[in-house]
Design a protein around this motif. Structure first.
Motif, PDB file in Angstrom:
ATOM      1  N   ALA A   1       0.821  -1.221   0.000  1.00  0.00           N
ATOM      2  CA  ALA A   1       0.000   0.000   0.000  1.00  0.00           C
ATOM      3  C   ALA A   1       0.848   1.261   0.000  1.00  0.00           C
ATOM      4  N   THR A   2       2.076   1.169   0.496  1.00  0.00           N
ATOM      5  CA  THR A   2       2.958   2.340   0.467  1.00  0.00           C
ATOM      6  C   THR A   2       3.258   2.709  -0.980  1.00  0.00           C
ATOM      7  N   ALA A   3       3.541   1.709  -1.805  1.00  0.00           N
ATOM      8  CA  ALA A   3       3.729   1.933  -3.240  1.00  0.00           C
ATOM      9  C   ALA A   3       2.444   2.472  -3.859  1.00  0.00           C
TER      10      ALA A   3
ATOM     11  N   VAL B   1       2.780   5.990   9.321  1.00  0.00           N
ATOM     12  CA  VAL B   1       3.750   6.924   8.731  1.00  0.00           C
ATOM     13  C   VAL B   1       3.789   6.854   7.207  1.00  0.00           C
ATOM     14  N   ALA B   2       3.454   5.691   6.640  1.00  0.00           N
ATOM     15  CA  ALA B   2       3.510   5.534   5.182  1.00  0.00           C
ATOM     16  C   ALA B   2       2.602   6.527   4.466  1.00  0.00           C
ATOM     17  N   THR B   3       1.479   6.897   5.102  1.00  0.00           N
ATOM     18  CA  THR B   3       0.541   7.826   4.461  1.00  0.00           C
ATOM     19  C   THR B   3       1.242   9.142   4.142  1.00  0.00           C
ATOM     20  N   ALA B   4       2.022   9.644   5.092  1.00  0.00           N
ATOM     21  CA  ALA B   4       2.718  10.919   4.889  1.00  0.00           C
ATOM     22  C   ALA B   4       4.023  10.735   4.112  1.00  0.00           C
TER      23      ALA B   4
ATOM     24  N   GLU C   1      -7.745   8.284  -0.916  1.00  0.00           N
ATOM     25  CA  GLU C   1      -8.159   7.583   0.304  1.00  0.00           C
ATOM     26  C   GLU C   1      -7.137   6.513   0.665  1.00  0.00           C
ATOM     27  N   ASP C   2      -6.544   6.644   1.851  1.00  0.00           N
ATOM     28  CA  ASP C   2      -5.763   5.539   2.406  1.00  0.00           C
ATOM     29  C   ASP C   2      -6.784   4.584   3.011  1.00  0.00           C
ATOM     30  N   ALA C   3      -7.106   3.541   2.237  1.00  0.00           N
ATOM     31  CA  ALA C   3      -8.128   2.580   2.643  1.00  0.00           C
ATOM     32  C   ALA C   3      -7.482   1.294   3.170  1.00  0.00           C
TER      33      ALA C   3
END
Ligand SMILES: *Cc1c(COP(=O)(O)O)cnc(C)c1O
Length: 379
Positions: free
Chosen positions: A57-59, A84-87, A154-156
């Motif tokens: 999901a980070t990719a 943290v990956a979201t930012a 959206e970070d789902a």
């Protein structure tokens, strides 16, 4: 540590084993027909035109930012209360994350009021995160974004199977990003998925996923192409057939397993109210249908969280925290959030949050065991 009740557990059986064996015996391991089936089945579940599988999901978040045109000089509004990956995904593009606060101790999703206060002439997009699988206020967020011409991602990662007004979470903004990491509601070990309704965005995502190439190994194998151009600085963010095969089986179990999670959460609500009324349980009421990814509680103000978690550990019950807020990490110190927007609700809530065990196989008796340990660990 030999946990009596772990924080999470996967539901793997002979079905996943068989699916992997079939791929191994087919002798085609890189992205191909199994991945295409996984993508179309996932798109149907979410209700999106396109689904594009990736290695994590980070990719997915990185590609989503690139496909929305985010780059150096841009600002992207994002909650500090997320993984943290979201930012990080925003920073990979050279853009700057601007952290927004959450709604309240009852709703840990990003606050629309706070998003509005973060808006500047540099703002290009908003990334929301559906904490625990509970929907953000998407109607208000989409209205604000449309008014100001901002893309919504959206970070789902928590919300496979969640819906709002009957629409899958992840399908509200321009791009939705899902994780199939081993602790998520459906898992492939490592894996992720992008969804979008926009054809041009889907083309960009597919192109960037595979080195910016115009034709894939699979198409060449099928005899549809013999050469290719490279039209963008792309990446290798592909999934493979082994992971996709596991994903297809897990997707088939998702709805049933989310239902089992819902039952465990209902039991938690009952027992916590009865046995430990001083504990605050967020999302007692919430929008839409949740995937019930994690079960967060908030300890009473002033209670020593570390001592509480040690108490749970002495009962051999695993707990966790979601999350240390991103703006306080050393690697984020240079962004100097305190000079931007204060985050009073995030600051207040994060020291009190503890995540209790939740997974499809958690029985009513297990929930009772956990809640009794919560009561004893409060003393
Ligand atoms: C798990 C998670 C991610 C990262 O997913 P990976 O597949 O491990 O890269 C991103 N955001 C949130 C909110 C997550 O929980």
């Amino acid at each position: 540590m030999d946990w009596l009740i772990p924080l999470g557990d996967v539901d793997f059986g002979v079905e996943e084993e068989t699916a992997v064996l079939e791929v191994l015996r087919s002798r085609w391991l890189t992205m191909g027909a199994v991945t295409q089936s996984f993508e179309s089945e996932f798109a149907a579940m979410v209700g999106s035109r396109h689904a594009i599988a990736v290695n994590n999901a980070t990719a997915a978040l990185h590609l989503a930012c690139l496909a929305c045109g985010i780059g150096p000089g841009d600002e992207v509004i994002v909650p500090s209360l997320t993984f943290v990956a979201t930012a990080n995904a925003i920073r990979y593009t050279g853009a700057t994350p601007v952290f927004a606060d959450i709604v309240s101790e009852h709703d840990l999703t990003v606050s629309v009021d706070s998003i509005e206060k973060c808006l500047t002439e540099k703002t290009r997009a908003i990334i929301v995160m559906h904490y625990g699988g509970y929907a953000c206020d998407m109607q208000a967020i989409m209205a604000f974004a449309n008014q100001h011409g901002l893309a919504v991602i959206e970070d789902a990662a928590h919300s496979a199977g969640s819906t709002l007004e009957g629409r899958g979470l992840g399908s509200w903004g321009r791009v939705g990003c899902y994780s199939f990491f081993s602790n998520k509601n459906m898992t492939t070990g490592e894996g992720g998925m992008l969804v979008t309704d926009d054809d041009a965005t889907a083309d960009k995502l597919r192109n960037l996923r595979s080195h910016g190439m115009t034709a894939m190994t699979w198409e060449r194998h099928k005899g549809h192409a013999w050469s290719y151009d490279v039209t963008a600085l792309g990446y290798n963010y592909r999934i493979d057939e082994i992971h996709s095969a596991i994903g297809r089986v897990q997707l088939g179990k998702l709805s049933f397993n989310n239902g089992r999670r819902a039952q465990a959460v209902a039991r938690y609500h009952e027992l916590l109210q009865e046995l430990t009324p001083s504990v605050t349980v967020p999302f007692q009421s919430h929008r839409g249908v949740s995937s019930y990814h994690i079960f967060p509680i908030l300890l009473p103000k002033g209670k020593d969280r570390q001592a509480f978690m040690e108490g749970m550990k002495s009962h051999r019950i695993q707990t966790s925290i979601h999350y240390p807020p991103i703006h306080r990490f050393s690697a984020y110190a240079s962004l100097n959030q305190s000079a931007r927007m204060p985050l009073p609700i995030t600051e207040e809530v994060v020291g009190r949050e503890v995540t209790l065990p939740l997974y499809p196989g958690l029985s009513d008796d297990d929930v009772l065991t956990v809640v009794q340990a919560v009561r004893e660990s409060m003393n």
